[in-house]
Design an enzyme around this catalytic site. Structure first.
Site, PDB file in Angstrom:
ATOM      1  N   LYS A 117       0.822  -1.213   0.000  1.00 19.69           N
ATOM      2  CA  LYS A 117       0.000   0.000   0.000  1.00 19.69           C
ATOM      3  C   LYS A 117       0.848   1.251   0.000  1.00 19.69           C
ATOM      4  O   LYS A 117       0.440   2.271  -0.562  1.00 19.69           O
ATOM      5  CB  LYS A 117      -0.992  -0.004   1.179  1.00 19.69           C
ATOM      6  CG  LYS A 117      -2.059  -1.083   1.014  1.00 19.69           C
ATOM      7  CD  LYS A 117      -3.427  -0.694   1.534  1.00 19.69           C
ATOM      8  CE  LYS A 117      -4.441  -1.743   1.076  1.00 19.69           C
ATOM      9  NZ  LYS A 117      -5.758  -1.634   1.659  1.00 19.69           N
ATOM     10  N   LYS A 199      -4.256 -11.149  -7.281  1.00 20.85           N
ATOM     11  CA  LYS A 199      -5.534 -11.463  -6.629  1.00 20.85           C
ATOM     12  C   LYS A 199      -6.630 -10.511  -7.088  1.00 20.85           C
ATOM     13  O   LYS A 199      -6.362  -9.365  -7.461  1.00 20.85           O
ATOM     14  CB  LYS A 199      -5.382 -11.463  -5.099  1.00 20.85           C
ATOM     15  CG  LYS A 199      -5.357 -10.101  -4.458  1.00 20.85           C
ATOM     16  CD  LYS A 199      -5.694 -10.150  -2.960  1.00 20.85           C
ATOM     17  CE  LYS A 199      -5.960  -8.718  -2.507  1.00 20.85           C
ATOM     18  NZ  LYS A 199      -6.715  -8.539  -1.314  1.00 20.85           N
ATOM     19  N   LYS A 202     -10.473  -4.731  -5.872  1.00 22.16           N
ATOM     20  CA  LYS A 202     -11.273  -3.636  -6.431  1.00 22.16           C
ATOM     21  C   LYS A 202     -10.416  -2.604  -7.159  1.00 22.16           C
ATOM     22  O   LYS A 202     -10.913  -1.854  -7.984  1.00 22.16           O
ATOM     23  CB  LYS A 202     -12.127  -2.978  -5.347  1.00 22.16           C
ATOM     24  CG  LYS A 202     -11.329  -2.477  -4.184  1.00 22.16           C
ATOM     25  CD  LYS A 202     -12.230  -2.194  -3.001  1.00 22.16           C
ATOM     26  CE  LYS A 202     -11.455  -2.078  -1.728  1.00 22.16           C
ATOM     27  NZ  LYS A 202     -11.522  -3.244  -0.868  1.00 22.16           N
TER      28      LYS A 202
HETATM   29  P1  ATP Z   1      -8.385  -4.610  -2.193  1.00 22.92           P
HETATM   30  O1  ATP Z   1      -9.445  -4.973  -3.190  1.00 22.92           O
HETATM   31  O2  ATP Z   1      -8.054  -3.172  -2.148  1.00 22.92           O
HETATM   32  O3  ATP Z   1      -7.198  -5.539  -2.235  1.00 22.92           O
HETATM   33  P2  ATP Z   1      -9.753  -6.142  -0.367  1.00 22.92           P
HETATM   34  O4  ATP Z   1     -10.784  -6.505  -1.336  1.00 22.92           O
HETATM   35  O5  ATP Z   1      -8.673  -7.100   0.020  1.00 22.92           O
HETATM   36  O6  ATP Z   1      -9.047  -4.828  -0.779  1.00 22.92           O
HETATM   37  P3  ATP Z   1     -10.425  -6.061   2.320  1.00 22.92           P
HETATM   38  O7  ATP Z   1     -11.391  -5.294   3.119  1.00 22.92           O
HETATM   39  O8  ATP Z   1      -8.978  -5.853   2.617  1.00 22.92           O
HETATM   40  O9  ATP Z   1     -10.590  -5.696   0.863  1.00 22.92           O
HETATM   41  O10 ATP Z   1     -10.764  -7.617   2.395  1.00 22.92           O
HETATM   42  C1  ATP Z   1     -11.853  -8.152   3.072  1.00 22.92           C
HETATM   43  C2  ATP Z   1     -11.700  -9.650   3.221  1.00 22.92           C
HETATM   44  O11 ATP Z   1     -11.719 -10.286   1.944  1.00 22.92           O
HETATM   45  C3  ATP Z   1     -10.394 -10.091   3.883  1.00 22.92           C
HETATM   46  O12 ATP Z   1     -10.653 -11.173   4.771  1.00 22.92           O
HETATM   47  C4  ATP Z   1      -9.534 -10.545   2.726  1.00 22.92           C
HETATM   48  O13 ATP Z   1      -8.622 -11.523   3.116  1.00 22.92           O
HETATM   49  C5  ATP Z   1     -10.578 -11.124   1.776  1.00 22.92           C
HETATM   50  N1  ATP Z   1     -10.173 -11.061   0.374  1.00 22.92           N
HETATM   51  C6  ATP Z   1      -9.858  -9.952  -0.318  1.00 22.92           C
HETATM   52  N2  ATP Z   1      -9.546 -10.231  -1.603  1.00 22.92           N
HETATM   53  C7  ATP Z   1      -9.681 -11.587  -1.729  1.00 22.92           C
HETATM   54  C8  ATP Z   1      -9.510 -12.512  -2.818  1.00 22.92           C
HETATM   55  N3  ATP Z   1      -9.155 -12.093  -4.015  1.00 22.92           N
HETATM   56  N4  ATP Z   1      -9.753 -13.814  -2.581  1.00 22.92           N
HETATM   57  C9  ATP Z   1     -10.141 -14.260  -1.376  1.00 22.92           C
HETATM   58  N5  ATP Z   1     -10.312 -13.441  -0.292  1.00 22.92           N
HETATM   59  C10 ATP Z   1     -10.085 -12.131  -0.457  1.00 22.92           C
END
Ligand code: ATP
Ligand code: LTN
Length: 334
Positions: A117, A199, A202
């Protein structure tokens, strides 16, 4: 039904920093409703965490309420678990400060999310971004949980939480329960549809399927999903086939089938059949969630009632832990 002293406890949160996506759902969120009968569950909206990156205030308010509606629409019954907004329970920030003083600069510097980040927000590497895992440790330890259900990318944060708890307990005795991360086997790391080696996130909207997205847009994203250029074009998992492996994972998670069953179902069929089938499975999984979210968002009074009651129940438990901590470190009682 809550705080009966026998049930195991579970706590987790998601940041209302953007639209909820398929990775958030298939990774952690889908499993939370399965746990609410077995555990005393605390699920919150991690709004304090979102301001480590600049937010538009009106948008943040709107997204926080929308995420609460989505929690409920995904099956988190507010009568059976505690749903609340992190900033409504001041003990999170208060314990966060105490734990800051029991966390080392070196260990925070090693956090991969901080490194990622800060690379992405080079003009705003603020102290909150750096101490984010400490606030997360406070979020967790306040509720004395046994387990923390998260996606794979949060494992390192649960581990530092365990280190902080052990360090504190080492000085003051058994103040905190030391929790385990709980990471689902299928869906823990959903990859981007357009770049399957990173991964689903968003911040890369073209490869990301959002829970509230229209069915036709979801179908379009799946039909365009990047697959692999092997001549066989067979539906099988393999390290050199990250695109197809990811689609198999998504299909398995959405339908509850095993990987082997998915491979058998599409044996001898090319990607042309498989990709729309995955899209349809996802559309059907998300349809009831989207419809229920829309219905709930039309009833603001109900949602306000849920988060007010949730904050009260969460604060009761959180303040008990905070009082214990304040006493242990030697603060004069009020
Ligand atoms: P960003 O999209 O900015 O990477 P994020 O989607 O990871 O953010 P968070 O609020 O950090 O948003 O994540 C919420 C939950 O979703 C956390 O438990 C995280 O581990 C899970 N998560 C996020 N992305 C994935 C993914 N691609 N696959 C599985 N679990 C995920
Ligand atoms: N860091 C998490 C969100 C989060 C969390 C928590 C998850 C904040 N506090 C406590 C579990 C327990 C994330 O970015 N997904």
């Amino acid at each position: 039904m809550m705080e009966n002293g026998n049930k195991k406890v579970m706590v987790s949160g998601i940041q209302p920093s953007g639209e909820l996506h398929l990775g958030n759902y298939l990774g952690p969120l889908r499993h939370w409703p399965e746990m609410i009968d077995e555990f005393d569950c605390y699920f919150f909206l991690a709004d304090l965490h979102t301001i480590t990156v600049r937010q538009n205030p009106a948008e943040l308010r709107k997204r926080t309420l929308a995420l609460l509606a989505q929690y409920i629409a995904c099956g988190l019954d507010p009568e059976k678990c505690v749903l609340f907004v992190q900033s409504h329970v001041p003990a999170h920030s208060q314990l966060g400060w105490v734990l800051d003083c029991y966390t080392m600069f070196g260990e925070l510097s090693r956090m991969t999310q901080f490194k990622d980040k800060s690379a992405k927000n080079a003009d705003n590497i603020n102290a909150g971004l750096f101490t984010y895992p400490v606030l997360m440790a406070a979020d967790i330890l306040l509720y004395q949980p046994d387990a923390v259900p998260v996606g794979e990318d949060q494992k390192q944060h649960v581990e530092i939480c365990r280190d902080i708890a052990n360090r504190f307990n080492g000085v003051y005795g058994d103040v905190f329960k030391v929790p385990e991360p709980y990471i689902a086997k299928v869906g823990a790391r959903i990859m981007s549809l357009s770049a399957p080696d990173s991964k689903m996130s968003k911040s890369q909207p073209e490869g990301c399927v959002f829970l509230m997205e229209k069915p036709e847009d979801i179908m379009r994203k799946f039909k365009r999903a990047v697959t692999d250029s092997d001549t066989e074009r067979c539906v099988r998992r393999a390290p050199e086939k990250p695109g197809v492996s990811n689609l198999i994972q998504i299909y398995a998670a959405a339908t509850g089938k095993s990987y082997e069953d998915v491979e058998a179902e599409f044996e001898g069929q090319g990607y042309g059949k498989f990709k729309p089938a995955v899209g349809e499975a996802v559309v059907e999984t998300l349809r009831p969630i989207r419809e229920e979210t829309e219905r709930l968002l039309a009833d603001k009074a109900y949602l306000e009632g849920v988060y007010r009651a949730g904050a009260e129940r969460a604060a009761y438990v959180a303040e008990k832990t905070l009082r214990k901590v304040y006493k242990k470190v030697g603060f004069l009682p009020r």
